[in-house]
Design an enzyme around this catalytic site. Sequence first.
Site, short mmCIF file in Angstrom:
data_model
loop_
_atom_site.label_atom_id
_atom_site.label_comp_id
_atom_site.label_asym_id
_atom_site.label_seq_id
_atom_site.Cartn_x
_atom_site.Cartn_y
_atom_site.Cartn_z
N LYS A 233 0.82 -1.21 0.00
CA LYS A 233 0.00 0.00 0.00
C LYS A 233 0.86 1.27 0.00
O LYS A 233 0.42 2.32 -0.43
CB LYS A 233 -0.97 -0.02 1.16
CG LYS A 233 -2.04 -1.11 0.95
CD LYS A 233 -3.13 -1.10 1.98
CE LYS A 233 -4.23 -2.09 1.61
NZ LYS A 233 -3.81 -3.50 1.76
C1 LIG Z 1 -4.42 -4.58 1.16
C2 LIG Z 1 -3.68 -5.86 1.08
C3 LIG Z 1 -4.05 -6.90 0.20
C4 LIG Z 1 -5.29 -6.81 -0.68
O1 LIG Z 1 -5.18 -5.86 -1.70
P1 LIG Z 1 -6.49 -5.35 -2.49
O2 LIG Z 1 -6.04 -4.19 -3.28
O3 LIG Z 1 -7.48 -4.97 -1.41
O4 LIG Z 1 -6.99 -6.48 -3.32
C5 LIG Z 1 -3.28 -8.04 0.15
N1 LIG Z 1 -2.20 -8.18 0.93
C6 LIG Z 1 -1.80 -7.21 1.81
C7 LIG Z 1 -0.61 -7.47 2.67
C8 LIG Z 1 -2.52 -6.03 1.91
O5 LIG Z 1 -2.13 -5.07 2.78
#
Ligand SMILES: *Cc1c(COP(=O)(O)O)cnc(C)c1O
Length: 471
Positions: free
Chosen positions: A113
């Site tokens: 993120k």
């Molecule tokens: C947010 C997240 C996901 C999922 O990603 P999306 O964009 O919601 O599909 C998967 N793994 C981790 C570690 C995350 O922080």
Amino acid sequence: MRYVSTRGGMAPQPFTDVLLEGLAPDGGLAVPETIPRIGPAQLESWRGLSYADLAFEVLRHFLTDIPDDELRALTHAAYRPEVFGSEAIVPLKPLDGGLSLLGLSQGPTLAFKDMAMQLLGHLFEYVLARRGTTLNILGATSGDTGSAAEHAMRGKHGVAVFMLSPKGRMSPFQRAQMYSLQDANIHNIAVEGVFDDCQDIVKAVSGDLDFKAAHRIGAVNSINWARIAAQVVYYFHGWRVATQPGGATPPEVSFAVPSGNFGNILAGHVARSMGLPIRRLVLATNENNVLEEFFRTGIYRPRASSETFETSSPSMDISKASNFERFVYDLMGRDAAKVKALWEQLQARGQFDLSALRGEFGRYGFVAGTSSHADRLATIREVFERTGTVIDPHTADGVKVARPFVEPGVPMLVLETALPVKFSETIEAALGRPAPRPPGLENLESLPQRVLTIPADVQAVKDLIAAQGAR
Ligand SMILES: *Cc1c(COP(=O)(O)O)cnc(C)c1O
């Protein structure tokens, strides 16, 4: 480039207008009016660029109301080696059996993120200054999103963050990642309650439209289009680092994506629609298999919170996939009236059925699979034994689901969505030892923490924003 709503009820708007908004006024999501196309020659010409320059080249097609020199300055501010730990920004980490990891978790909070959020921090600061206004970001978190948002917005002018988290319910590591920030514009609020209480407070505060307008309340949730656009960049990057130049037709790659809200893999779909030669987009879910079920059956059936399992890949524990509507918009031939009808059906019946279109799914490159707790542990163990690399539980879901889809001559890149140290209990369960700690984080949990504890009370949060918000 202008943006419209997936449900057709929004006049076309420039990027900087949709940046600061959540849902479109009609309840839909903002999407670009057209998808820019990148030809093979241009694609090849991007191989030698720095990550920041690649980001500029991709984003200038979407963020057209930001002048080129200013956008380039923003991508260079966001994607710096000092922030992401190496010149590569996103390293490729070969595993075995045709698989590699795409290292998206080298940023400050050790999860993918950061890739979008770091850019968002600079974009918000830029747009707010241009407009002479400020923003108070209000959110609820039980882990990755909140800390990525705080680390992106810390010290930024014109922005304050009020992040609610359930008191005592996050891991000590995740808590320390957030609460150790000492920046005056970051407000950690521990709520005496559970995550749903935090979310209810956010909804209540944002639902008070007078308060929302008076205090300029905003969000940085996963439906923000700028986050998707920023994520498109690393698919182009993954392609260029996993393939060799030359040949009559550009080489193909496949990506496997540990998925929850469909934000990460949606960016892959956008990259593919722009002309990036992606063979397969492998969607991996955990036990919460809403999306895998859709790609298997054509039926989209979001779950109730009571039907949502708490798993050892917690960031994928979702009941409905908030970005999925943007893919359905493309699947329906970008016909907003059809999308609107589907979401009305969803409201009325709790599901919709696109099984008649199942033949089309392959055309978009999507395949899907699920992974269980036992799969996760076995995969972490197997990858460690074969390669010496420790992977996090979410990434393990990606590896498990990717394996059967590996094809000779087509690199399979599994998106590394977090580093294992964030989920060390599961690593201990799999390997009998804690996850390795990246340098510099040895003492994270013993740093001084800055957090305010409050009861689960809407007025208490409003008072805090009124007293300490950005003005
Ligand atoms: C947010 C997240 C996901 C999922 O990603 P999306 O964009 O919601 O599909 C998967 N793994 C981790 C570690 C995350 O922080």
